[in-house]
Write a protein that holds these residues in place. Structure first.
Motif, PDB file in Angstrom:
ATOM      1  N   GLU A 138       0.830  -1.203   0.000  1.00 24.02           N
ATOM      2  CA  GLU A 138       0.000   0.000   0.000  1.00 24.02           C
ATOM      3  C   GLU A 138       0.864   1.252   0.000  1.00 24.02           C
ATOM      4  OE1 GLU A 138      -2.709  -0.086   3.249  1.00 24.02           O
ATOM      5  OE2 GLU A 138      -3.822  -1.823   2.506  1.00 24.02           O
ATOM      6  N   THR A 139       1.932   1.220   0.788  1.00 23.73           N
ATOM      7  CA  THR A 139       2.846   2.362   0.822  1.00 23.73           C
ATOM      8  C   THR A 139       3.486   2.579  -0.543  1.00 23.73           C
ATOM      9  OG1 THR A 139       3.334   2.059   3.181  1.00 23.73           O
ATOM     10  CG2 THR A 139       4.954   3.281   1.869  1.00 23.73           C
ATOM     11  N   LYS A 140       3.954   1.495  -1.149  1.00 23.70           N
ATOM     12  CA  LYS A 140       4.565   1.618  -2.470  1.00 23.70           C
ATOM     13  C   LYS A 140       3.558   2.128  -3.487  1.00 23.70           C
ATOM     14  CE  LYS A 140       5.765  -2.192  -4.641  1.00 23.70           C
ATOM     15  NZ  LYS A 140       6.570  -3.390  -4.985  1.00 23.70           N
ATOM     16  N   ALA A 141       2.337   1.601  -3.437  1.00 25.93           N
ATOM     17  CA  ALA A 141       1.304   2.021  -4.389  1.00 25.93           C
ATOM     18  C   ALA A 141       0.978   3.500  -4.235  1.00 25.93           C
ATOM     19  CB  ALA A 141       0.044   1.174  -4.198  1.00 25.93           C
ATOM     20  N   SER A 142       1.032   4.006  -2.993  1.00 29.17           N
ATOM     21  CA  SER A 142       0.740   5.426  -2.795  1.00 29.17           C
ATOM     22  C   SER A 142       1.830   6.302  -3.416  1.00 29.17           C
ATOM     23  CB  SER A 142       0.591   5.736  -1.308  1.00 29.17           C
ATOM     24  OG  SER A 142       1.831   5.619  -0.620  1.00 29.17           O
ATOM     25  N   ILE A 143       3.071   5.844  -3.361  1.00 32.97           N
ATOM     26  CA  ILE A 143       4.161   6.591  -3.995  1.00 32.97           C
ATOM     27  C   ILE A 143       3.997   6.575  -5.507  1.00 32.97           C
ATOM     28  CG2 ILE A 143       6.663   6.677  -4.366  1.00 32.97           C
ATOM     29  CD1 ILE A 143       6.993   5.445  -1.559  1.00 32.97           C
ATOM     30  N   VAL A 144       3.700   5.399  -6.055  1.00 33.75           N
ATOM     31  CA  VAL A 144       3.501   5.275  -7.501  1.00 33.75           C
ATOM     32  C   VAL A 144       2.358   6.168  -7.960  1.00 33.75           C
ATOM     33  CG1 VAL A 144       2.789   3.694  -9.343  1.00 33.75           C
ATOM     34  CG2 VAL A 144       4.449   2.935  -7.625  1.00 33.75           C
ATOM     35  N   ALA A 145       1.265   6.198  -7.208  1.00 35.03           N
ATOM     36  CA  ALA A 145       0.114   7.012  -7.592  1.00 35.03           C
ATOM     37  C   ALA A 145       0.461   8.488  -7.618  1.00 35.03           C
ATOM     38  CB  ALA A 145      -1.044   6.757  -6.630  1.00 35.03           C
ATOM     39  N   ARG A 146       1.251   8.954  -6.640  1.00 38.01           N
ATOM     40  CA  ARG A 146       1.640  10.359  -6.631  1.00 38.01           C
ATOM     41  C   ARG A 146       2.555  10.689  -7.796  1.00 38.01           C
ATOM     42  NH1 ARG A 146       0.951  13.207  -1.795  1.00 38.01           N
ATOM     43  NH2 ARG A 146       1.723  14.969  -3.012  1.00 38.01           N
ATOM     44  N   ILE A 147       3.445   9.766  -8.152  1.00 39.66           N
ATOM     45  CA  ILE A 147       4.330   9.984  -9.291  1.00 39.66           C
ATOM     46  C   ILE A 147       3.510  10.087 -10.579  1.00 39.66           C
ATOM     47  CG2 ILE A 147       6.160   8.939 -10.700  1.00 39.66           C
ATOM     48  CD1 ILE A 147       7.217   7.710  -8.044  1.00 39.66           C
ATOM     49  N   ARG A 148       2.570   9.186 -10.750  1.00 35.26           N
ATOM     50  CA  ARG A 148       1.728   9.222 -11.950  1.00 35.26           C
ATOM     51  C   ARG A 148       0.902  10.504 -12.014  1.00 35.26           C
ATOM     52  NH1 ARG A 148       0.031   2.868 -11.651  1.00 35.26           N
ATOM     53  NH2 ARG A 148       1.743   2.072 -12.950  1.00 35.26           N
ATOM     54  N   ALA A 149       0.418  10.947 -10.863  1.00 41.67           N
ATOM     55  CA  ALA A 149      -0.348  12.182 -10.839  1.00 41.67           C
ATOM     56  C   ALA A 149       0.513  13.361 -11.275  1.00 41.67           C
ATOM     57  CB  ALA A 149      -0.915  12.424  -9.440  1.00 41.67           C
ATOM     58  N   ASP A 150       1.763  13.384 -10.842  1.00 43.90           N
ATOM     59  CA  ASP A 150       2.666  14.455 -11.256  1.00 43.90           C
ATOM     60  C   ASP A 150       2.981  14.377 -12.741  1.00 43.90           C
ATOM     61  OD1 ASP A 150       2.704  15.430  -8.713  1.00 43.90           O
ATOM     62  OD2 ASP A 150       4.893  15.427  -8.499  1.00 43.90           O
ATOM     63  N   ALA A 151       3.107  13.157 -13.257  1.00 43.86           N
ATOM     64  CA  ALA A 151       3.344  12.996 -14.699  1.00 43.86           C
ATOM     65  C   ALA A 151       2.146  13.509 -15.484  1.00 43.86           C
ATOM     66  CB  ALA A 151       3.619  11.533 -15.020  1.00 43.86           C
ATOM     67  N   ASP A 152       0.955  13.197 -15.016  1.00 44.36           N
ATOM     68  CA  ASP A 152      -0.262  13.672 -15.689  1.00 44.36           C
ATOM     69  C   ASP A 152      -0.377  15.193 -15.634  1.00 44.36           C
ATOM     70  OD1 ASP A 152      -0.946  11.058 -16.240  1.00 44.36           O
ATOM     71  OD2 ASP A 152      -2.350  10.873 -14.566  1.00 44.36           O
ATOM     72  N   ALA A 153       0.146  15.775 -14.535  1.00 41.92           N
ATOM     73  CA  ALA A 153       0.071  17.229 -14.374  1.00 41.92           C
ATOM     74  C   ALA A 153       1.217  17.954 -15.059  1.00 41.92           C
ATOM     75  CB  ALA A 153       0.063  17.573 -12.885  1.00 41.92           C
ATOM     76  N   GLY A 154       2.134  17.211 -15.688  1.00 40.72           N
ATOM     77  CA  GLY A 154       3.260  17.821 -16.375  1.00 40.72           C
ATOM     78  C   GLY A 154       4.418  18.184 -15.472  1.00 40.72           C
ATOM     79  N   LEU A 155       4.385  17.748 -14.218  1.00 39.52           N
ATOM     80  CA  LEU A 155       5.480  18.034 -13.295  1.00 39.52           C
ATOM     81  C   LEU A 155       6.629  17.051 -13.450  1.00 39.52           C
ATOM     82  CD1 LEU A 155       3.387  18.828 -10.074  1.00 39.52           C
ATOM     83  CD2 LEU A 155       4.388  20.443 -11.717  1.00 39.52           C
ATOM     84  N   LEU A 156       6.369  15.928 -14.104  1.00 39.73           N
ATOM     85  CA  LEU A 156       7.374  14.923 -14.422  1.00 39.73           C
ATOM     86  C   LEU A 156       7.214  14.540 -15.887  1.00 39.73           C
ATOM     87  CD1 LEU A 156       7.190  12.594 -11.276  1.00 39.73           C
ATOM     88  CD2 LEU A 156       9.159  13.983 -11.976  1.00 39.73           C
ATOM     89  N   PRO A 157       8.261  13.993 -16.508  1.00 42.55           N
ATOM     90  CA  PRO A 157       8.123  13.563 -17.902  1.00 42.55           C
ATOM     91  C   PRO A 157       6.989  12.553 -18.056  1.00 42.55           C
ATOM     92  CG  PRO A 157      10.425  13.570 -17.229  1.00 42.55           C
ATOM     93  CD  PRO A 157       9.628  13.805 -15.987  1.00 42.55           C
ATOM     94  N   ALA A 158       6.278  12.630 -19.125  1.00 46.18           N
ATOM     95  CA  ALA A 158       5.133  11.752 -19.346  1.00 46.18           C
ATOM     96  C   ALA A 158       5.537  10.281 -19.377  1.00 46.18           C
ATOM     97  CB  ALA A 158       4.427  12.128 -20.647  1.00 46.18           C
ATOM     98  N   ASP A 159       6.796  10.004 -19.783  1.00 55.19           N
ATOM     99  CA  ASP A 159       7.240   8.612 -19.884  1.00 55.19           C
ATOM    100  C   ASP A 159       7.990   8.137 -18.640  1.00 55.19           C
ATOM    101  OD1 ASP A 159       9.488  10.174 -20.179  1.00 55.19           O
ATOM    102  OD2 ASP A 159      10.269   9.097 -21.946  1.00 55.19           O
ATOM    103  N   VAL A 160       7.843   8.847 -17.529  1.00 53.70           N
ATOM    104  CA  VAL A 160       8.535   8.438 -16.305  1.00 53.70           C
ATOM    105  C   VAL A 160       8.095   7.025 -15.913  1.00 53.70           C
ATOM    106  CG1 VAL A 160       6.784   9.412 -14.741  1.00 53.70           C
ATOM    107  CG2 VAL A 160       9.142   9.116 -13.960  1.00 53.70           C
ATOM    108  N   ASP A 161       9.033   6.219 -15.437  1.00 56.64           N
ATOM    109  CA  ASP A 161       8.736   4.855 -14.998  1.00 56.64           C
ATOM    110  C   ASP A 161       8.219   4.922 -13.558  1.00 56.64           C
ATOM    111  OD1 ASP A 161       8.610   2.185 -14.346  1.00 56.64           O
ATOM    112  OD2 ASP A 161      10.740   1.763 -14.663  1.00 56.64           O
ATOM    113  N   ALA A 162       6.930   5.153 -13.418  1.00 57.14           N
ATOM    114  CA  ALA A 162       6.345   5.335 -12.095  1.00 57.14           C
ATOM    115  C   ALA A 162       6.486   4.087 -11.239  1.00 57.14           C
ATOM    116  CB  ALA A 162       4.870   5.731 -12.219  1.00 57.14           C
ATOM    117  N   ASP A 163       6.258   2.916 -11.833  1.00 58.23           N
ATOM    118  CA  ASP A 163       6.370   1.678 -11.066  1.00 58.23           C
ATOM    119  C   ASP A 163       7.805   1.455 -10.587  1.00 58.23           C
ATOM    120  OD1 ASP A 163       3.673   0.895 -11.221  1.00 58.23           O
ATOM    121  OD2 ASP A 163       3.969   0.033 -13.216  1.00 58.23           O
TER     122      ASP A 163
END
Length: 231
Positions: A138-163
């Motif tokens: 659950e902890t890992k999934a919460s980190i992945v979800a925040r990374i993906r949210a930032d990628a969607d918001a343009g704060l990280l590259p769209a192709d970032v390896d969130a997992d």
């Protein structure tokens, strides 16, 4: 946490005596934290808690139910999750620095019981291993979800390896836990946290210690403080 005292018979024909259930639970948590689920016996628990086995069963059910309550107490008291920071990088950095302090806090055993509580369990305790593994996931999934949210918001590259990035920071957390159990200081773990954050995509070389903490290493605002977690 519930409060009050629990009464238990000490034997046939004897008067009832009471004990502080919350205090007994805190002692049980410490025993499980230090020794792990399987190694902690009912005999060692009752000795540490200052009660007899019948009192333990009457108040908590059995060893497994007591362990579940101890884990709930741990997550209410010590657990942390990603805080409400505006971006994933700040949230992860704040979490790592919080854990550096918590894992080395001398007022309780080192490290994290969610990581160490079921490392050497017998087959009959697989459900305990599964429970703690799910909490770590659950902890890992919460980190992945925040990374993906930032990628969607343009704060990280769209192709970032969130997992992959989430798994990396989950591994850092588990490594910090082991370092703390091996005697690492808070300052050492803070250096580990800073080094880990240097791996963040597009991270600058500024020190997270300077931006997130006071000289003592404490967050300087609510936004820099991880929230308490239920797992």
């Amino acid at each position: 946490m519930s409060s009050g005292r629990t009464s238990a018979r000490t034997g046939p024909g004897r008067s009832r005596r009471s004990f502080d259930r919350d205090q007994a639970l805190a002692v049980a948590l410490r025993e499980f934290w230090i020794h792990g689920y399987d190694t902690t016996s009912v005999a060692s628990l009752t000795e540490a808690m200052g009660i007899k086995p019948p009192s333990l069963y009457a108040a908590f059910g059995d060893k497994r139910q007591l362990f579940d309550e101890a884990i709930q107490l741990y997550t209410r008291t010590y657990g942390a999750r990603l805080g409400p920071d505006s971006d994933a990088r700040s949230a992860v950095a704040a979490l790592l620095r919080h854990l550096a302090a918590d894992y080395t806090d001398p007022t309780h055993p080192p490290g994290c019981i969610i990581i160490t509580g079921a490392t050497n369990c017998a087959p009959g305790s697989k459900d305990v291993q599964d429970k703690l593994r799910a909490m770590r996931e659950e902890t890992k999934a919460s980190i992945v979800a925040r990374i993906r949210a930032d990628a969607d918001a343009g704060l990280l590259p769209a192709d970032v390896d969130a997992d992959g990035l989430g798994a990396f920071y989950a591994a850092v957390i588990q490594g910090m836990n082991q370092q703390a159990c091996d005697g690492a200081t808070r300052q050492t773990l803070e250096r580990v946290a800073d080094a880990a954050m240097a791996a963040w995509p597009g991270a600058s070389h500024r020190s997270d210690a300077a931006s997130l903490s006071s000289p003592a290493g404490r967050p300087t605002s609510p936004a820099g403080r991880p929230e308490r977690d239920g797992g």
